[in-house]
Scaffold this active site. Structure first.
Site, PDB file in Angstrom:
ATOM      1  N   CYS A 142      43.532  87.198  12.893  1.00 17.68           N
ATOM      2  CA  CYS A 142      44.128  88.286  13.674  1.00 17.68           C
ATOM      3  C   CYS A 142      45.659  88.262  13.675  1.00 17.68           C
ATOM      4  O   CYS A 142      46.291  89.232  14.095  1.00 17.68           O
ATOM      5  CB  CYS A 142      43.603  88.256  15.106  1.00 17.68           C
ATOM      6  SG  CYS A 142      41.819  88.571  15.203  1.00 17.68           S
TER       7      CYS A 142
ATOM      8  N   HIS B 175      48.584  91.757  19.365  1.00 16.86           N
ATOM      9  CA  HIS B 175      47.202  91.790  18.892  1.00 16.86           C
ATOM     10  C   HIS B 175      46.306  92.241  20.037  1.00 16.86           C
ATOM     11  O   HIS B 175      46.458  91.795  21.179  1.00 16.86           O
ATOM     12  CB  HIS B 175      46.782  90.403  18.404  1.00 16.86           C
ATOM     13  CG  HIS B 175      45.319  90.275  18.189  1.00 16.86           C
ATOM     14  ND1 HIS B 175      44.608  91.155  17.396  1.00 16.86           N
ATOM     15  CD2 HIS B 175      44.400  89.396  18.686  1.00 16.86           C
ATOM     16  CE1 HIS B 175      43.332  90.817  17.412  1.00 16.86           C
ATOM     17  NE2 HIS B 175      43.183  89.760  18.185  1.00 16.86           N
TER      18      HIS B 175
ATOM     19  N   ASN C 207      38.921  95.288  19.440  1.00 18.51           N
ATOM     20  CA  ASN C 207      39.696  94.303  18.685  1.00 18.51           C
ATOM     21  C   ASN C 207      39.437  94.540  17.203  1.00 18.51           C
ATOM     22  O   ASN C 207      38.327  94.329  16.720  1.00 18.51           O
ATOM     23  CB  ASN C 207      39.250  92.898  19.106  1.00 18.51           C
ATOM     24  CG  ASN C 207      39.993  91.785  18.384  1.00 18.51           C
ATOM     25  OD1 ASN C 207      40.565  91.984  17.315  1.00 18.51           O
ATOM     26  ND2 ASN C 207      39.951  90.594  18.950  1.00 18.51           N
TER      27      ASN C 207
END
Length: 338
Positions: free
Chosen positions: A126, A265, A295
């Protein structure tokens, strides 16, 4: 112990900045009841725990390269740059089309880049987009070339739909940025990349690689699915990300009250609320897309950056902090004058 790569303000022939952004989200909107059905959780539970209300999942015939190419084309249009002008294409992903060839090579073909453009994948999970941004910036700055940096992931393919800790969190998508020469005083001012390998087992897909090749046993064990210790990840972010941010600001000679935007993020909305308070950046607006998109892995930072730019919330001359964190465990930070 962390391994790091960092720098302060860059010199060199000409600063490199973000010339255009783009993003792509699949058309299939997945609400919380659908996402949580197999895991036995409903909309109320998911919203309370994560703040997420929807996400997008790719169609069966869409691969990571398809999402990446769509986002890349949008960024090129916004930058006014042709794919034939690119000298570098970097795709940050932990869900490539296949182990070989690199997904970036597929993307280069899809967008019509010339063989002169180098193309490769980068996997920092990520944090991948910020890692890729830093690598691309250092690569093209000496030559004055243009780079296309893409974060793209299709996590819906590696989720155990019965695991409520993971299946409700993730969506699919891609975001991109075109890098190139920019005016003096603008561009990417500083980056800081750090990996904390002692925490590498907090986020993993245990099987499918050279250590545990796919087999009937790994399939029966569900070892090809994404696994995450969510509580430990949350503790890692709270402990390591704010100090890393302020160390970057100190080395770059930037005061906390100079930051206009934080593009983090998009792990989950509850975590981002906590992170926003702990960063202590008094003027900064914390941007989120996680409520609508979930996400999206390496795509979440560039998708959120594109949303901030295209909405007009982030304007030319503003100073943005990009903050990626995730598997490895890793943290990637960048200060960007838009």
């Amino acid at each position: 112990m962390a391994t790091t790569a960092e720098d302060g303000r860059y010199g060199g022939p000409s600063p490199v900045g973000v010339l255009g952004t783009g993003s792509y989200l699949p058309g299939h909107v997945v609400g919380n009841d659908e996402a949580g059905e197999a895991a036995g959780v409903d909309d109320a539970w998911i919203t309370r725990k994560t703040g997420i209300r929807a996400r997008r999942w790719a169609k069966p015939d869409e691969a990571t390269s398809d999402l990446a190419a769509a986002a890349g084309r949008a960024a090129l249009r916004n930058a006014g740059i042709s794919a034939r002008d690119l000298s570098l294409i970097v795709v940050a992903t932990s869900t490539p089309d296949s182990p070989q060839p690199p997904t970036a090579a597929v993307v280069a073909d899809l967008i019509g880049a010339t063989p002169a453009a180098a193309a490769f994948d980068l996997n920092a999970v990520c944090s991948g987009f910020v890692f890729a941004l830093s690598v691309a910036q250092r690569t093209v700055q000496p030559t004055g070339g243009h780079a296309l940096v893409i974060g793209a992931d299709i996590y819906s393919r590696i989720l155990d739909r019965s695991d409520r800790r993971t299946t409700v969190l993730f969506g699919d998508g891609a975001g991109a940025a075109v890098l190139g020469p920019t005016a003096t005083g603008g561009g990417i001012l500083a980056t800081r990349l750090a990996t904390f390998p002692g925490y590498r087992d907090l986020i993993e897909v245990p099987a499918g690689g050279s250590r545990r090749p796919a087999s009937e046993y790994t399939l029966a064990d569900g070892a090809h699915y994404f696994r995450m210790n969510g509580r430990a990840v949350r503790e890692f972010v709270a402990e390591h990300v704010p100090p890393a941010v302020h160390e970057l600001l100190r080395r770059a000679g930037v005061r906390p009250d100079e930051i206009d935007h934080v593009i983090p993020h998009q792990a989950n909305a509850v975590m981002l609320d906590e992170l926003g308070r702990s960063l202590e950046l008094p003027r900064a607006r914390l941007h989120t897309t996680v409520v609508d998109y979930g996400n999206t892995g390496a795509a979440s930072v560039p998708i959120t950056l594109d949303a901030a730019v295209t909405s007009g919330a982030a304007r030319p001359g503003d100073l943005a902090l990009l903050a990626g964190f995730g598997g490895g465990m890793a943290a990637g930070l960048a200060l960007v004058r838009l």
